[in-house]
Structure formats: structure tokens, C-alpha cells
Scaffold this motif. Structure first.
Motif, mmCIF file in Angstrom:
data_model
loop_
_atom_site.group_PDB
_atom_site.id
_atom_site.type_symbol
_atom_site.label_atom_id
_atom_site.label_comp_id
_atom_site.label_asym_id
_atom_site.label_seq_id
_atom_site.Cartn_x
_atom_site.Cartn_y
_atom_site.Cartn_z
ATOM 1 N N VAL A 1 0.856 -1.188 0.000
ATOM 2 C CA VAL A 1 0.000 0.000 0.000
ATOM 3 C C VAL A 1 0.888 1.233 0.000
ATOM 4 C CG1 VAL A 1 -1.782 1.270 1.246
ATOM 5 C CG2 VAL A 1 -1.849 -1.232 1.209
ATOM 6 N N LEU A 2 0.694 2.090 -0.993
ATOM 7 C CA LEU A 2 1.493 3.315 -1.075
ATOM 8 C C LEU A 2 0.935 4.362 -0.126
ATOM 9 C CD1 LEU A 2 1.718 2.000 -4.156
ATOM 10 C CD2 LEU A 2 2.955 4.146 -4.533
ATOM 11 N N ILE A 3 1.797 4.879 0.716
ATOM 12 C CA ILE A 3 1.366 5.955 1.616
ATOM 13 C C ILE A 3 2.372 7.102 1.543
ATOM 14 C CG2 ILE A 3 0.226 4.323 3.185
ATOM 15 C CD1 ILE A 3 2.502 4.816 5.171
ATOM 16 N N PRO A 4 1.900 8.324 1.767
ATOM 17 C CA PRO A 4 2.794 9.481 1.710
ATOM 18 C C PRO A 4 3.740 9.496 2.905
ATOM 19 C CG PRO A 4 0.635 10.148 2.516
ATOM 20 C CD PRO A 4 0.514 8.698 2.137
ATOM 21 N N ILE A 5 4.901 10.060 2.690
ATOM 22 C CA ILE A 5 5.821 10.349 3.798
ATOM 23 C C ILE A 5 6.126 11.835 3.744
ATOM 24 C CG2 ILE A 5 8.160 9.988 4.715
ATOM 25 C CD1 ILE A 5 6.344 7.559 5.079
ATOM 26 N N PRO A 6 5.848 12.612 4.773
ATOM 27 C CA PRO A 6 5.265 12.179 6.050
ATOM 28 C C PRO A 6 3.790 11.818 5.937
ATOM 29 C CG PRO A 6 5.593 14.568 6.035
ATOM 30 C CD PRO A 6 6.186 14.052 4.771
ATOM 31 N N GLN A 7 3.341 10.931 6.835
ATOM 32 C CA GLN A 7 1.991 10.379 6.849
ATOM 33 C C GLN A 7 1.393 10.530 8.247
ATOM 34 O OE1 GLN A 7 1.419 6.543 8.113
ATOM 35 N NE2 GLN A 7 3.344 6.529 9.195
ATOM 36 N N TYR A 8 0.098 10.355 8.301
ATOM 37 C CA TYR A 8 -0.560 10.213 9.592
ATOM 38 C C TYR A 8 -0.342 8.765 10.033
ATOM 39 C CZ TYR A 8 -4.245 10.028 13.081
ATOM 40 O OH TYR A 8 -4.939 9.854 14.253
ATOM 41 N N PRO A 9 0.210 8.541 11.231
ATOM 42 C CA PRO A 9 0.703 7.191 11.555
ATOM 43 C C PRO A 9 -0.362 6.118 11.738
ATOM 44 C CG PRO A 9 1.159 8.723 13.352
ATOM 45 C CD PRO A 9 0.600 9.530 12.232
ATOM 46 N N LEU A 10 -1.633 6.464 11.634
ATOM 47 C CA LEU A 10 -2.640 5.406 11.567
ATOM 48 C C LEU A 10 -2.319 4.446 10.435
ATOM 49 C CD1 LEU A 10 -5.454 4.116 12.178
ATOM 50 C CD2 LEU A 10 -6.356 5.615 10.396
ATOM 51 N N TYR A 11 -1.825 4.989 9.309
ATOM 52 C CA TYR A 11 -1.569 4.138 8.148
ATOM 53 C C TYR A 11 -0.459 3.129 8.426
ATOM 54 C CZ TYR A 11 -4.758 7.102 5.682
ATOM 55 O OH TYR A 11 -5.903 7.746 5.312
ATOM 56 N N PRO B 1 1.811 -4.163 -5.046
ATOM 57 C CA PRO B 1 1.126 -2.915 -4.644
ATOM 58 C C PRO B 1 -0.293 -2.902 -5.199
ATOM 59 C CG PRO B 1 3.272 -2.469 -5.656
ATOM 60 C CD PRO B 1 2.946 -3.892 -5.951
ATOM 61 N N ARG B 2 -1.262 -2.649 -4.338
ATOM 62 C CA ARG B 2 -2.657 -2.719 -4.771
ATOM 63 C C ARG B 2 -3.449 -1.475 -4.418
ATOM 64 N NH1 ARG B 2 -5.483 -7.695 -2.579
ATOM 65 N NH2 ARG B 2 -6.751 -7.485 -4.446
ATOM 66 N N ALA B 3 -2.914 -0.634 -3.568
ATOM 67 C CA ALA B 3 -3.686 0.543 -3.171
ATOM 68 C C ALA B 3 -2.771 1.737 -2.997
ATOM 69 C CB ALA B 3 -4.447 0.271 -1.881
ATOM 70 N N LEU B 4 -3.357 2.908 -3.197
ATOM 71 C CA LEU B 4 -2.634 4.172 -3.065
ATOM 72 C C LEU B 4 -3.434 5.065 -2.125
ATOM 73 C CD1 LEU B 4 -0.762 6.515 -3.822
ATOM 74 C CD2 LEU B 4 -1.984 6.725 -5.999
ATOM 75 N N CYS B 5 -2.793 5.460 -1.022
ATOM 76 C CA CYS B 5 -3.438 6.341 -0.054
ATOM 77 C C CYS B 5 -2.979 7.775 -0.265
ATOM 78 C CB CYS B 5 -3.098 5.933 1.380
ATOM 79 S SG CYS B 5 -3.674 4.303 1.819
ATOM 80 N N ILE B 6 -3.947 8.672 -0.233
ATOM 81 C CA ILE B 6 -3.703 10.103 -0.369
ATOM 82 C C ILE B 6 -4.275 10.770 0.872
ATOM 83 C CG2 ILE B 6 -4.238 12.141 -1.755
ATOM 84 C CD1 ILE B 6 -2.813 10.089 -3.396
#
Lengths: 486, 486
Positions: free
Chosen positions: B182-192, B234-239
Motif C-alpha cells: 500500500v502506497l502511503i505518503p511520507i510524512p503520513q498520519y501514523p494510523l496508516y 502494490p494494490r492501493a494508493l493512499c492520499i
């Protein structure tokens, strides 16, 4: 295949692409989860309600949702003190109103005092508001005849389900033959099977003894454990007392034997005691696992790990003898979801720390609470009586909790017909019952039962004047159904 | 080893047995979870508060919890209409009181009408109260300039976190090199990161561009994706838009590019839009992923899978183009926890469907809401201005959300000292800041940052008269800290 950089036009031109997330590609553990209490039968009930609203003719005028222990939906009156304090907490302008008793105002002020910015709209600590955790500890201490409870071992949660899943999550480890096994009663409340399926842990069934009013038998625990050790690593034992869906209340002797068994077999004990305030049968009494454990003395009291769950509005769990490092991990897990909803925490505070005899709200609070419990006790008896008068239905005494779980005989031709339809026989029965009478109950197959036996769970909550005709209608339907398939 | 039947006395006599649940035997995925927003720094803040209460002398008189976006705890006033309606729902006796405006009463009555037994104490449908889901759909439709939203695609949840974890859970599958990424941004909200660790999915980092006010760059998405394909699927992208912790508000062009990328690369899109109502910067405007997706037309609008999350009090998620069978599975998962807390659902209803111009509460509601937003906009500007005046601190504009995420320079000797202590350098800085000033902020390492850069997240919520001295105190501490280690 995914398109590579530059493959943009290709992807667009190739027509409908496959979805990323399909039944084939999704989480297989999630797919295995079943939850009968809100399963297909409830979805059908929702549809029927809609059809009724649209004026479609049915052999009934309303759907009766006896599938779930939803007290207020069934007409149970809210307790005034709880609602007053919650309204004051939510809208503190009301603290100046003459319409609220002094003790309700004091209580609301003390809860708000413990909230960030004196607002129920703030977050709390992840384990819950500290003074409320202290009140819970005092409540447990009173309940257990003075045996101490440490507020630091109390975690407030978003309902007991949330806390149960959190503890199960800690326990899950290993793969193949080393996967964590968890012993659960059959019949069970399907949160357990659902959570274990989702967490990819092994569900180890132990059967309750229907012939002894659904009592727990340690020999059966031992059988289940030995058998499970061949293919997984059993690490925890779940108890539901008072039983859901069985309504059984365990004896003190039984609880002692269970604790001894868990100790010998190195099992983490999980005691689901959410119905501890709902005990009706004469001679039945609620004994908490914590109290019995402590009274058994060392090594049990000092070593046996236990998590005990309760839920009144929002839930809480008390952990006993948990490794402090693991307890920190549990705290961490709870913090990821920030905190349990504050209104629920506030209501919990009132329930664990109700008005005292010197308080203005005491008399009304006690009267309302006793009325609810007396009403439930009468309905528990009525349910047992009506069902047991019907040939082909046998109902154990509803000693506690809020459900009956009667056994029904189904004729072989009905079983045959269900098989043709690809349905469990009791699901077939319950669906037909719903279509013809509007009564929604949950088939025993959703909770688990010995093979070849059939049951349903029905809440005892409907108002007394509705419950008797409901039970009778259900019994008549059973007779008709039996005739039809004989 | 576990004792076998008959081994009872042996177990008792062998002295202290090992615990079933220890750090070594517990769920390894849970152990890996980190959650900085409520991590060690917050635990230390709690201790300090306790020490202050016990009269221990400190160089400060109060701990300021700028670590979390806890608006009410920071003194933000509740919106009157929300509190009035909620109080009426909780305690319907108040419907007879002359102290409540008519529209608040009407609203409470309509919410109660949709509750079982007309009580907020009943369960709701698992996806939320139906009329509230309809109001949410209407709200989305207004927000998106008339693009339709289907109430059946709306799920209410216990906060956005709950909904985000539910969707991630559906996506997790495979093992080894086929594990879900799962792609997540850095910096991210750490729930992810916490949820992905718990679910044993692969976290695939894409870096936001600090030099362009934390903008998202599709080339960087592509780099991250290509690299990840070597070791996972990779199957999902978080924004996260507006960004948490970055405060960035994405442009329409950026969103279009992201959607095109997700479509080409077969990624399920998860748009965390919980701060959509918090946009302050001139020239910045919130564009929902749903709206942009629909305006792009086919094949994007008809095929690209999207889940969009919002949270006002309690959260909700809208799913778009989700496989209907998977959507049923999602419904099932939500039903296992019965339903989201009713008070939160009620508040959500008021937020998505606020008083209209003809309603008596309209003027006050708008005034209160605008005051909150104007105040936040001023504080966003002030934060940026004060920090950027300090040598060694650089702060991007806080375009939206509720946080600043300034970059700080740390002297090499401080970095060295942190390493000796086994701490991330910015954690060392934040701990020292807390001990010496009582200001609690979260180190950038808890959200992720490019190696060799250091940040902290601080909420802009403190009251204006407190915020300026707070920012100045923090800046002075940074100067002192820099001198000390130079």
C-alpha cells in the motif's frame, strides 16, 4: 496485468479493466467471516419492512426484530438519571436549569471536570477518562466483596466487542501447526468465530451440555483441547457467563474447575461477563472469574492470566496477571484508535457509580432499574413456560442474559427441502417463519450446535403484552411447519 | 511445556509458571505497530502533569498538549446547535422546554424518529441510520456541484480511522512477494503505518516534496511503485488531502494526475479527506477525489475504484466503483461490530445538514462556524510567520488541516548525543523541549521524513493569546538547544 509507464493509452483503450478488489483478490480471512446475528435473515427482514412501508400485502403488519438484544428498540425505557446527566454533559448550559436534580448536575460537572477543555467533544486518554477508570475499579471491588481492583488494569473500550478483539489480537501468532488456537463454547456469540476467522486463528469448539441447561463440562474442555493440540497451539480459553445465546449462569464450582483447568493447561482466560447484571433464575447467582480466581489463592491468584469483559453502554476490560510488557502493547493498540467515544464513557460512569441512598435521584434510579430487571425475569420465565408446552420445542431455563435458545424438532422432509435449497435446516425454518409471521429470530447454526440438532435464538426483550402472543404465534408456526413437512 | 491431564499437582508445585502471553509469544505484527501521536512523548507528558499536580517544581506551570488535534481540549467552543440537538436526542423530555429553538427540536425529533424505539440507546443498522446516510449523500452531492452520491455507497463508522482500517483489511492478501503493498505518503498520519503493520501488509513510501510545500509528485509515486514491485504486490494508493501532518492542499491538476496514475497502474484509491472543511490559504481550494474522478469521465469515472473518507465527529466513507460483492463483504465486516455509536451519528447528521437560512438557528450556527474557521486561518498564518523568522526553523505554509510540520536544523553534536541515548534526533529534541518548557509536540520521525531531515508536528489549535507565546517559547528553546550542542 498492470500497465507500465507509457502504457496509459493502452490501458484506456483496452476497454473495461478488472477491478483491483474482487471476491477472488480480497482478504480471504475476511471472506470467511460469518455473523449470523446481522446476517441474511436480518437483510431479508429489512427488505420486508420496506415492502410493508410501500404497501405490499403481507400476512403480518410489522416485522418483529427478536434477533438482537436491542432493549430500547424493543420499548425498554431509558433510565432517567443516565439521560439527565448525559444531556447536562452534552449541553452544559443546562447546568443552570431548575429541571435537573442536584446530584445529576454534580455528576455532570465532575465528568466534565475530567474532560479536556471541560468538553465531551475532546479526546480522552486512550484507556479512558482516568476518574471513570477509578470508578470502574471501585465498582469491581464492591462487586467482588472487597477484592481490590487496580484502575491501571482497566481499559475502557468501544463496546465489549472492541476489547475482546483487542485481546484476541495480542494472542494471535504462529503458522501452520503452531497457529494460535482459541477455545470457544458452542453455541457461542458469533463475534468470537468472526474475530478468529478474521485474525486467521484456529477456532477450537467445546460443546456446552444442553441436557444440563447448557452447563460447561471440564471433561469436554479437555477433549477439545487434546484434539486441537494435534493441529494448532491452543493458547486461550473463552467463557461466556451468563451465556449468550444459552442464558446459562455458571456455578461457582464450575468456575473453579475451569480456572484449575486453564492453569494446568497454560491457557489465557477470557471471561465474557457482559450480562453479569442480568441473572433471573432462583438459585442462580453471578460469580465473577476475578473473584473466584482471587479466592482460590496462589498460585492461581498470582499467576493465572485473565481478561474479564463487561459492557454497560460502552465496555471495559479488566486484565489480571498480564505481563506488564504485553499490557503496554495493549495500551499502544488502543491508542491507535485514539479513544473510546466520550458519551459512552460518561454513561458507563453513571452505571458503575449510581446514585447513593442520600442522593435525590436514588429512589427513582433504583425503581427504574428494578422494574427493568423484574420485567426481564418475568419474561424469561414466560418464554420457558410457553415454549416447553409445545410438542417439538424444548427450552432450557433462561437463567440470565437476554435470550432463549430453544431446541426445535424439524421433520426429515423439511431437512431434505432445506438441503435442496442449500440452506441450513434451521435457517430454512427461520426464513419461513419470517416470511409468514414477520418474526425475525436467528437460526442456531449461526451460533453453533451439535450436529443434527436445531435451535434458534430469540431475545426475551419484547414488551410483556407483545411477548406472549409472539411466543404463541411462533409455536403455532412450528406446529404448522411440522405438519406441512410430515 | 503445558501440563497434561494428571499433571495438576506438578504444575502447582513447579513454582511460578511462564505467562502464556509475553513479548516473545505475542502477535509479532502488533509488536511492530508504532503510533507516535500517542507514543512515549505523550506518556511522559502525562507523568509530568501528574508531577505538577503533586507539587513537584518544574520550569513550567502547565503541560501544553500541542501533539494532537484536540480542538475542544484546546479551548475551541462547541457549536451551540450541535449541542442543543444532541441534548434533546439524549433526553427527549427537553423537547417540552422553552429553552430550545424550534429547528433544534424538529431536528432531534427527526433523528429520534429514525432510531429503534425512538431512542439513541438503540442499535442502528450497521452502516448507520438510513436517513443520516441520505443526508451525507446529499451533502456530498452539494459539495461536488451536483454530481450524484448514492446513500447505499455511504458507510458511517466509528471515526475515520475505523473506516480506513476496514478498507485496508479488505485489501490485504498474499504472502511473501505477493503480499499486498500500500502506497502511503511520507510524512503520513501514523494510523496508516500502524494499520499496515498490524495487518502484515507492506508499507510502500512515497515522499512528498518539502521544497514545493509538500506537494505530491507523480514521478515519485512511479519511483516508489516500481521499486516496490520487486518485493510485493502494490494494490492501493493512499492520499491524505489536506495533508496531515503537512497541511498541504492538493491542486486539481495534481489530483487528476494521481487518478490517471492509479488507473494505469491498477491501484485502488483511498482518499483521506477528513480535513476538507479546513482550508485556509488564499488560492488553495479543496477538490474532492470523487468530483475530479467523475469530471474526468470514462473510463476513469466508471472504473477507477475509490474510497473517500471524511470525519466530522464520527466518520463516514463513500465507496465508488467498488465490486458489489466486495461491498457486501465490507457491509458484513461492519456488522460484526454492530453499529457506530449513535450520538456520533446524530452529530454527523447536523454537520452534513446544518440549519438553513430560514431556520432560527441559522445565524448563530454560521457565525460560530465562521469564527472557528477564521480563527484557525489566522493561527495558520501566525504559525508560519513566527517559525520562519527563526534561524534553523523552516515552515511551509499551513494551507489546510490543523497542523504545522516545520523542519528544524539540529547540530551534529545533538544528533550524536541522541544516538548515544538510542533516540531519534528529533525525538531527543522533543523530549528535551517537553522537559524544559512543558510543550508537547510529536517528532517528525513518528510520521516519516527524508533521511537526515528533522521535523516536528504541532497543532495550530491553541487559543490565539496562547499560541504566540508558545511559538516564541519553542523558537527560543530551539536557539538555546542549538547553542548548547554547537
Amino acid at each position: 496485468m498492470a500497465a507500465r509507464p507509457g502504457g496509459h493509452n493502452l490501458a484506456v483503450m483496452n476497454g473495461p479493466k478488472e477491478k483491483v478488489l474482487t471476491l477472488d483478490t480480497m482478504n480471504a480471512c475476511v471472506k470467511r467471516v460469518e455473523y449470523a446475528v446481522r446476517g441474511p435473515i436480518v437483510l431479508r427482514a429489512l427488505e420486508l419492512e420496506q415492502e410493508l412501508r410501500q404497501g405490499v400485502k403481507k400476512p403480518f403488519t410489522e416485522v418483529i426484530r427478536a434477533n438482537i438484544g436491542d432493549a430500547h428498540a424493543m420499548g425498554q425505557k431509558p433510565i432517567t438519571f443516565l439521560r439527565q446527566v448525559l444531556a447536562l454533559c452534552v449541553h452544559p448550559d443546562l447546568l443552570n436549569s431548575p429541571d435537573f436534580p442536584e446530584d445529576a448536575k454534580r455528576r455532570a460537572e465532575s465528568i466534565l471536570q475530567a474532560c479536556g477543555g471541560h468538553s465531551l467533544g475532546a479526546y480522552s486518554n486512550s484507556s479512558g477518562i482516568q476518574p471513570i477508570r477509578e470508578h470502574v475499579a471501585q465498582y469491581i471491588q464492591r462487586r467482588d466483596g472487597g477484592i481490590p481492583a487496580d484502575p491501571n488494569n482497566i481499559f475502557l473500550s468501544t463496546g465489549a466487542s472492541d476489547a475482546i478483539v483487542t485481546v484476541l489480537k495480542l494472542l494471535v501468532a504462529g503458522e501452520g501447526r503452531c497457529r494460535t488456537g482459541v477455545l470457544i463454547p458452542i453455541p457461542q456469540y458469533p463475534l468470537y468465530s468472526a474475530a478468529l476467522a478474521e485474525l486467521n486463528a484456529v477456532q477450537v469448539d467445546y460443546y456446552l451440555d444442553e441436557d444440563r441447561a447448557w452447563a460447561l463440562d471440564v471433561a469436554e474442555l479437555r477433549r477439545a483441547l487434546c484434539q486441537a493440540r494435534g493441529h494448532c497451539r491452543p493458547r486461550a480459553l473463552c467463557i461466556i457467563n451468563p451465556g449468550n445465546p444459552t442464558g446459562q449462569v455458571q456455578t461457582r464450582e464450575c468456575i473453579e474447575a475451569v480456572i484449575r483447568f486453564a492453569f494446568e493447561e497454560q491457557l489465557f482466560l477470557m471471561a465474557d461477563e457482559v450480562y453479569q447484571d442480568n441473572v433471573y433464575a432462583e438459585g442462580s447467582q453471578f460469580h465473577s472469574f476475578k473473584k473466584v480466581l482471587m479466592e482460590m489463592g496462589p498460585p492461581y491468584s498470582t499467576q493465572q492470566e485473565l481478561a474479564s469483559f463487561h459492557s454497560i453502554s460502552k465496555g471495559y476490560v479488566e486484565v489480571v496477571n498480564m505481563d506488564p510488557a504485553v499490557q503496554q502493547q495493549m495500551q499502544k493498540m488502543m491508542s491507535v484508535r485514539l479513544c473510546p467515544p466520550l458519551p459512552g464513557q460518561a454513561v458507563l460512569d453513571m452505571v458503575v457509580s449510581p446514585p447513593e441512598p442520600s442522593d435525590p435521584s436514588f429512589t427513582q434510579f433504583q425503581a427504574e432499574k428494578q422494574a427493568v430487571l423484574a420485567d426481564l425475569a418475568a419474561k424469561a420465565k414466560l418464554t420457558e413456560k410457553v415454549f416447553n408446552a409445545v410438542p417439538g420445542i424444548r427450552c432450557n431455563p433462561v437463567q440470565g442474559a437476554m435470550y432463549s435458545f430453544p431446541r426445535i424438532e424439524l421433520p426429515p422432509r423439511a431437512i431434505q427441502r432445506a438441503k435442496e435449497l442449500g440452506l441450513a435446516p434451521d435457517m430454512f425454518f427461520c426464513l419461513r417463519l419470517l416470511e409468514e409471521t414477520g418474526i425475525c429470530v436467528v437460526p442456531g447454526s449461526g451460533f453453533g450446535q451439535r450436529e443434527g440438532t436445531y435451535h434458534f435464538r430469540m431475545t426475551i426483550l419484547p414488551a410483556a403484552e407483545k411477548l406472549r402472543p409472539l411466543l404463541e404465534k411462533l409455536s403455532q408456526f412450528h406446529a404448522k411447519f411440522t405438519r406441512e413437512y410430515s
